[in-house]
Design a protein around this motif. Structure first.
Motif: not given
Length: 653
Positions: A1-7, A22-27
């Motif tokens: 699982m990949d987790v993207g963090v936005v502060l 960020v959630a939609r990166e890479g299509g």
């Protein structure tokens, strides 16, 4: 699982857009959003200032609106964590209640636009969150596991708005008597009155303050009362050492027992505890441990195994004969005990039984050696024998017009025993039992019409049924009316019209795959059966594959459970082949508003409307919401008391 963090501050400009990006990166597809931000600034209304409002509203309302604007339109879910404060009010939390009400309005706005949206008005939680130390007099905290299960169920059912809290209605009325005058709280006040009148259960907190032995006895008595009520036996004569599966427990009944015990003890009952052989004694041990109560309650069990005392066995057998086989049978059993209760005297008693009951009781050594297993055999045998009657007298005495209730899917009309008792001893109450050849709904109804007319030659007629039984009652009313007979009303206990499906066999494949997963989770034995293996096959081919893959689990199940699973499937398929027609007579729908937990989900029964699909067909439809119930615990307390009170008024007319 990949987790993207936005502060950042979710209410600040651009943060929500960065999260979505960020959630939609890479299509990748963004499937859903959960908004859980919150801020607190408790003040009396007269003291609330602009800064207080800003602290509460900014993360809650502004943050949710930012996410709403940034979100794509094709989300599977958009969940906002609201609060019970917006439902019931909360002293000192005017700004917080208003902010959560704004969240509820946002979800309504999204829904009106055809977008996904779910708001959950949570009560307090234990262990996690910002209110773990809160002491709310009328609300007990939910455990994280309970909260997670509730969230899963609400998403599965795509509920727009739901309150999830453990609420003490009676205490609320005591603390805030002014709510008795407010129409908004009418159902709450009624529930509090009913609970106070019908139940003196002290609750889990009181148990912790009792001496250990006293607390354990109280747990045991409460669980015994709940289990016996749901199974339809007298609590004083149902032994707590008998595994519930030995008494005919099936998965449907297990859900009802699970819900009742969780309500009483404030614990989460693992399904496997019920379906893998637990007894009332086992429940007592488990619950005492979960509540931190020591000591050992008195037992009627020793190392050699339990043997029921003769007087208890006598009372049990006499009662069963009296209730199920007719009063003349009582003297038969009593005479046997008077003779001495020895095995060689059984033949004398056996000869006195009428022929139709001999085959069921040809092992009369039961009465000479009344063990737990023996009495359990009698209980099951008596229920099976009673269910062989087409019109079963659940409460035959009384001068009023009878009420006829049709059996649920895969079950007997024993589920109506408590409802029959609560409608009053003067009200005749009959069950319409299952046909073993499982014909169409129309054919079953035609047969019921003949038997009803033989039992009650003249109308008007009152009919009802729970679940599949509601469909049978509906069609029986159609046929009685078409034949010129008057039907006063049809009472549907959470019955309704299944939603149409574009591909029946594909829907069935999903159901079977869900059933395999349910068996794996419940019984701890892996059942490998995926949807992909079932898709594209005929119904017969799917059923054969299911039978093959589930054989190891099925072989370990008690016969009653296996029979229930098979007949439930039979009856469900019969229902789905039936076409509801318009009906102009009076219909009363007793609606269970909560989603059903712990069950195999089917698209046909998810997201039914507030009338369960009946409003277009029934111009004289009346809906009675049975608050606090779901489909499977509708006929258990407290729901059965609410139904009985309303139904008794209709039957008394």
């Amino acid at each position: 699982m990949d987790v993207g963090v936005v502060l950042g501050d979710i209410a600040a400009e651009g943060i929500a857009e960065r999260l979505v990006a960020v959630a939609r990166e890479g299509g990748r597809k963004l499937c859903g959003i959960v908004h859980g931000a919150a801020g607190m600034a408790d003040r009396l209304v007269a003291e609330i200032g602009a800064e207080d409002l800003h602290r509460v509203w900014t993360p809650k309302v502004v943050g949710a609106w930012r996410l709403h604007e940034a979100a794509p339109d094709d989300l599977d879910f958009f969940v906002v964590h609201s609060s019970a404060a917006a439902l019931l009010g909360s002293p000192g939390q005017g700004s917080y209640a208003a902010a959560n009400a704004a969240l509820d309005a946002l979800v309504a706005h999204r829904r009106a636009q055809g977008l996904s949206g779910t708001t959950i008005n949570w009560g307090t939680w234990s262990q996690v969150g910002g209110a773990t130390d809160a002491n709310v007099a009328v609300i007990e905290p939910l455990s994280p596991q309970e909260g997670a299960e509730a969230l899963e169920a609400l998403l599965a059912f795509d509920r727009p708005a739901t309150g999830v809290l453990r609420f003490d209605a009676a205490k609320a009325v005591d603390l805030f008597p002014e709510i008795k005058r407010m129409p908004f709280y009418e159902a709450l006040v009624a529930a509090a009155g009913t609970a106070a009148a019908q139940d003196d259960w002290a609750g889990p907190d009181a148990l912790r303050g009792m001496p250990a032995d006293e607390a354990r006895r109280a747990i045991r008595a409460r669980v015994l009362q709940r289990v016996s009520s749901i199974l339809g036996f007298d609590a004083s004569r149902l032994d707590p050492a008998v595994p519930l599966t030995e008494l005919g427990l099936d998965s449907l009944v297990a859900v009802r027992i699970k819900s009742a015990i969780e309500h009483d003890l404030g614990l989460t009952v693992p399904p496997a505890v019920l379906l893998q052989g637990a007894s009332v004694d086992v429940f007592e041990e488990w619950a005492a441990g979960e509540l931190g109560i020591g000591g050992t309650a008195e037992r009627a069990v020793d190392d050699s195994g339990y043997v029921m005392p003769r007087d208890a066995a006598e009372r049990t057998v006499v009662r069963l004969f009296e209730e199920q086989l007719g009063l003349e049978r009582v003297s038969v059993v009593e005479n046997f005990f008077e003779l001495g209760g020895q095995e060689h005297q059984a033949d004398q008693i056996h000869a006195a039984l009428s022929v139709e009951f001999r085959t069921k009781f040809d092992r009369m050594e039961l009465f000479a050696h009344p063990t737990v297993e023996g009495v359990a055999d009698v209980i099951r045998a008596v229920e099976e024998e009673a269910a062989r009657q087409t019109v079963r007298p659940l409460q035959p005495l009384g001068a009023g017009r009878p009420f006829f209730a049709a059996h649920p899917a895969g079950g007997t009309t024993g589920c109506y025993r408590q409802l029959a008792e609560l409608t009053g001893s003067a009200q005749p109450f009959y069950g319409l039992e299952r046909w073993e050849d499982a014909p169409s709904v129309e054919e079953r109804a035609a047969r019921y019409v003949e038997h009803i007319l033989a039992t009650q030659p003249e109308g008007p007629y009152r009919l009802g049924g729970w679940s599949f039984g509601a469909t049978l009652a509906y069609e029986t009313a159609q046929q009685l009316t078409a034949a010129g007979h008057e039907v006063e009303f049809v009472a549907l206990f959470d019955g309704g019209v299944p939603l149409p499906t574009d591909d029946d066999e594909d829907n069935l494949a999903k159901r079977f795959a869900g059933f395999a997963a349910y068996l794996t989770q419940t019984y701890g034995t892996e059942v490998e059966l995926a949807y992909e293996e079932l898709a594209g096959k005929s119904e017969d081919e799917m059923f054969a594959l299911v039978a093959e893959r589930t054989a190891p689990v099925m072989a370990s199940l008690p016969p009653a459970v296996l029979h229930h699973q098979l007949t439930s499937h039979q009856d469900t398929r019969t229902l789905e082949r039936y076409t509801y027609r318009p009906y102009g007579g009076r219909v009363i729908l007793y609606k269970a508003p909560l989603p059903t937990p712990w069950a195999v989900q089917d698209a046909r029964y998810i997201d039914l409307d507030d009338t369960n699909g009946l409003s277009p067909l029934c111009p004289r439809l009346e809906v009675v919401e049975v608050t606090g119930t779901h489909h499977l615990d509708l006929l258990d307390p407290p729901g059965v008391h609410l139904i009985a009170e309303h139904l008794a008024g209709e039957l008394a007319r």
